[in-house]
Design an enzyme around this catalytic site. Structure first.
Site, PDB file in Angstrom:
ATOM      1  N   GLU A  90      -4.697  -8.667   3.194  1.00  0.00           N
ATOM      2  CA  GLU A  90      -5.522  -8.242   3.923  1.00  0.00           C
ATOM      3  C   GLU A  90      -7.047  -9.158   3.885  1.00  0.00           C
ATOM      4  O   GLU A  90      -7.449  -9.475   4.931  1.00  0.00           O
ATOM      5  CB  GLU A  90      -6.127  -6.870   3.872  1.00  0.00           C
TER       6      GLU A  90
ATOM      7  N   GLU B  79       1.097  -1.164   0.092  1.00  0.00           N
ATOM      8  CA  GLU B  79      -0.161  -0.142  -0.025  1.00  0.00           C
ATOM      9  C   GLU B  79       0.961   1.226   0.186  1.00  0.00           C
ATOM     10  O   GLU B  79       0.534   2.102  -0.706  1.00  0.00           O
ATOM     11  CB  GLU B  79      -0.860  -0.020   1.323  1.00  0.00           C
TER      12      GLU B  79
END
Length: 266
Positions: A140, A120
Site C-alpha cells: 500500500e 491483510e
C-alpha cells in the site's frame, strides 16, 4: 451453501472450502467476492456439521488485494451486489475477517500472489500454508495508500515488530520461505499442494471434539491482550464447561476402548 460468480463454496467432508475465483485478476477483491466471503463465513459457522474452513484462491493465486482499476474510478464488477453493502456498510470488513472472526478454525491455502488486501485477509486466518513460490507483502505505501484492513494493528502482534514495520514501511515482496522465517505462515510446501496440506490439517482438526476446538480457538483470541492472571481466569471460564459435555465423555470412552471417538457436539 451458496457462493457467487467470484467465490465458490465446496464441501470436503466436514470442511468447507471457500475459493476466491477471479483468476484473470489474480483474485483481486470484488463485490461478488466480498459478498460470497461474508455469507460463506456465516453459513459455515451456522452449520454444526462443518468443523473447519479452508480459504484458498483459484488459478494459482490467492488474492492480489483491492481492485485498483475500480478504485481509480473504472467501476467494480458485480454492481448488482451494491444493495448488500448499503444494507450493511461493514460487510466488506466482515468478509475480509477484519470485523468478524469465525468460531470454526480457518486454514489459508496460499499459492502465488497473496499481497496487499490478500496479506491483510491472511492475518484473520488461524493456520497458514503456502506453496514455495507464493509471494506476500503489503504494497500500500508504494501506492500512496494505507493498509486499512487491520495490518498496522494485527501484524505487530503476529510477528516481531521489526519485521512487521519493515513489511509495512517498505512495501516490498516477501517469498514464502521468508514469510515462514518471520512467522507470518506456518508451512511451506511444493507449489500446487497448499490446498492438499490445508485439507490434511483440517482433517486432523475435524477428528477432534468440535466443542473443545471452538473453545480453544476462542480462548486464544480472547486472552491475547489480557494480563497473564486475567487470561488464566478467562481460560478456566471458557475451558471448564467443556469437561461436562457429552463430547468429553465420548472422548474418554473412546480412549479407554481404543477406538476413534464419535463426537455429537453435546
Amino acid at each position: 451453501m451458496g457462493g457467487t460468480e467470484h467465490l465458490t463454496v465446496q464441501r470436503e467432508g466436514a470442511t468447507v472450502v471457500l475459493t476466491l475465483n477471479r483468476p484473470e485478476a489474480r483474485n483481486a477483491l470484488s463485490l461478488p467476492m466480498l459478498v460470497g466471503l461474508h455469507d460463506g463465513w456465516l453459513e459455515a459457522d451456522a452449520d454444526d456439521s462443518v468443523r473447519s474452513i479452508v480459504l484458498t484462491g483459484a488459478g494459482g493465486a490467492f488474492c492480489s488485494g483491492m481492485d485498483l482499476k475500480a478504485l481509480a474510478g473504472n467501476g467494480m464488477a458485480g454492481e448488482e451486489y451494491r444493495d448488500r453493502l448499503k444494507a450493511d456498510p461493514d460487510l466488506h470488513w466482515k468478509a475480509m475477517l477484519r470485523h468478524h472472526r469465525p468460531r470454526k478454525p480457518v486454514i489459508a491455502a496460499v499459492e502465488g500472489y497473496c499481497v496487499a488486501g490478500g496479506t491483510e485477509m491472511l492475518q484473520g486466518t488461524d493456520i497458514r500454508v503456502a506453496g514455495e513460490s507464493a509471494t506476500f507483502g503489503l504494497f500500500e505505501v508504494r501506492r500512496g495508500l494505507f493498509p486499512i484492513g487491520g495490518s498496522t494493528v494485527r501484524l505487530p502482534r503476529q510477528i516481531p515488530r521489526t519485521h512487521a514495520l519493515e513489511m509495512l514501511l517498505t512495501g516490498r515482496p516477501y517469498s514464502a520461505r521468508e514469510a515462514a522465517a518471520i512467522g507470518l505462515i506456518g508451512h511451506v510446501v511444493p507449489d500446487g499442494t497448499a490446498l492438499d496440506r490445508a485439507l490434511e490439517i483440517a482433517e486432523r482438526i475435524n477428528a477432534c471434539g468440535p466443542l473443545a476446538v471452538e473453545a480453544v480457538k476462542a480462548s486464544v483470541y480472547e486472552t491475547a491482550e489480557m494480563t497473564e492472571s486475567d487470561g488464566l481466569a478467562a481460560e478456566l471460564a471458557r475451558g471448564r464447561p467443556v469437561f461436562d459435555t457429552d463430547d468429553a465423555k465420548e472422548g474418554a470412552r473412546a480412549f479407554a476402548e481404543k477406538r476413534p471417538p464419535v463426537y455429537k457436539r453435546a
